[in-house]
Design a protein around this motif. Structure first.
Motif, mmCIF file in Angstrom:
data_model
loop_
_atom_site.group_PDB
_atom_site.id
_atom_site.type_symbol
_atom_site.label_atom_id
_atom_site.label_comp_id
_atom_site.label_asym_id
_atom_site.label_seq_id
_atom_site.Cartn_x
_atom_site.Cartn_y
_atom_site.Cartn_z
ATOM 1 N N PRO A 87 0.829 -1.242 0.000
ATOM 2 C CA PRO A 87 0.000 0.000 0.000
ATOM 3 C C PRO A 87 0.847 1.269 0.000
ATOM 4 C CG PRO A 87 -0.878 -1.602 1.556
ATOM 5 C CD PRO A 87 0.441 -2.142 1.091
ATOM 6 N N TYR A 88 1.962 1.240 0.662
ATOM 7 C CA TYR A 88 2.831 2.419 0.674
ATOM 8 C C TYR A 88 3.503 2.614 -0.685
ATOM 9 C CZ TYR A 88 2.179 1.817 5.681
ATOM 10 O OH TYR A 88 1.624 1.675 6.917
ATOM 11 N N SER A 127 0.878 4.180 -2.918
ATOM 12 C CA SER A 127 0.657 5.604 -2.647
ATOM 13 C C SER A 127 1.805 6.449 -3.176
ATOM 14 C CB SER A 127 0.489 5.827 -1.140
ATOM 15 O OG SER A 127 1.681 5.475 -0.445
ATOM 16 N N SER A 161 1.421 6.588 -7.028
ATOM 17 C CA SER A 161 0.274 7.436 -7.408
ATOM 18 C C SER A 161 0.612 8.905 -7.210
ATOM 19 C CB SER A 161 -0.954 7.042 -6.568
ATOM 20 O OG SER A 161 -0.726 7.316 -5.191
ATOM 21 N N MET A 162 1.383 9.223 -6.200
ATOM 22 C CA MET A 162 1.804 10.608 -5.981
ATOM 23 C C MET A 162 2.707 11.080 -7.116
ATOM 24 S SD MET A 162 1.139 12.787 -3.595
ATOM 25 C CE MET A 162 1.712 14.383 -2.999
#
Length: 329
Positions: free
Chosen positions: A295-296, A299, A302-303
């Motif tokens: 998940p990290y 993220s 996606s950033m």
């Protein structure tokens, strides 16, 4: 140390120092149910067979013994006293010539005929309540109760076994080579890494009849300790007395100890400790991608994607953004 129904105060005081109380002079162990047929009428020549279960002290399957002497009681506050030979449930300690007006020193199985004590420094003392018990007459006698058959008295074998134990010819333990290593590697002093597979071994020998032989037991344990035990495992012996255990190093780093603390009735206290270090993973030893961190990762990417899209629009389409109509209030 032996006593009799003529025991003096010095012997009683010495016995009291090791947690054994010997009854007063003039008293005897009396048993109206388990006396020998050769008894002269006082029922103080008794046949005893309630031995301790510790075979290293009394040997395997000891035969009943003849006993004629004074009774003893163990100090309940002294955990080091060993009940080597106890009287039967029907026995008591008192003077054969006097009426019982007060409660005896002890009755039944709380009445000791032979007691032992192993101190914390492994020194041993044995107290026998009978001189006759280790006499030639009792060595060569036969035992026979009123309801039983005649048998050879076990006094000789019992006295020999107890003497060997007291002199540390039996039941003395020592340890030899202590080794530890990562599984598949040679023993070394290199620090272990958390979650490594480790192997520990220790050689233990036992004194039997005056000779050192490999010790065999299934209840020897090893602890991997950092203040408190993180691992406790049984050690498996081989024919040469080498005890081994394989385990996984805990996921906690620090200073640990391999500890063997073996304390059993009849054997000398065996204690071994070896200090080792356990380190965490180095930064180059972690996995490239950790599943729990997906998940990290998502993220972060996606950033990065959002930044690229924003930069493209801002650099090449900013005029369109300037001429956008302003909504009316």
């Amino acid at each position: 140390m032996t006593a009799s129904n003529k025991v003096g105060e010095p012997i009683r005081e010495i016995a009291a120092e090791i947690g054994v109380e010997i009854d007063e002079a003039g008293t005897s162990v009396i048993d109206h149910m388990n006396y020998d047929v050769t008894d002269e009428g006082d029922h103080d020549l008794i046949v005893a067979d309630d031995f301790t279960k510790t075979k290293v002290i009394v040997g395997d399957s000891p035969a009943p013994v003849l006993f004629k002497g004074v009774g003893m009681a163990a100090d309940s506050d002294n955990p080091l006293v060993i009940d080597i030979l106890k009287a039967s449930q029907t026995a008591y300690s008192h003077s054969p010539d006097q009426d019982i007006l007060e409660y005896p020193l002890a009755i039944g199985s709380s009445l000791l005929l032979v007691a032992g004590m192993q101190a914390r420094n492994n020194a041993r003392v044995v107290v026998l309540g009978s001189h006759d018990m280790i006499s030639d007459a009792f060595y060569n006698a036969k035992t026979q109760t009123v309801m039983g058959d005649a048998k050879e008295a076990g006094n000789r074998a019992f006295a020999s076994a107890v003497t060997d134990w007291a002199l540390k010819r039996n039941g003395d333990l020592r340890f030899g080579a202590v080794k530890h290593n990562k599984v598949g590697e040679e023993p070394s002093d290199v620090a272990y890494r958390i979650t490594d597979d480790a192997e520990y071994s220790i050689t233990i020998e036992e004194m039997q009849s005056g000779k050192w032989v490999p010790f065999q037991a299934k209840d020897v344990q090893m602890e991997f300790v950092r203040i408190d035990p993180f691992v406790r495992a049984f050690l498996v012996p081989d024919a040469a007395g080498v005890f081994k255990a394989t385990f996984k190093v805990p996921d906690v780093y620090g200073v640990f100890q391999f500890k063997v603390n073996y304390d059993r009735t009849g054997y000398t206290h065996l204690y071994s400790t070896t200090q080792v270090s356990v380190r965490p993973f180095r930064h180059t030893e972690y996995e490239r991608f950790i599943p729990s961190a997906y998940p990290y990762y998502a993220s972060a990417f996606s950033m990065m994607g959002g930044l690229i899209v924003f930069s493209f629009i801002f650099l090449y389409h900013y005029r369109l953004l300037i001429h956008l109509p302003v909504p009316s209030g």
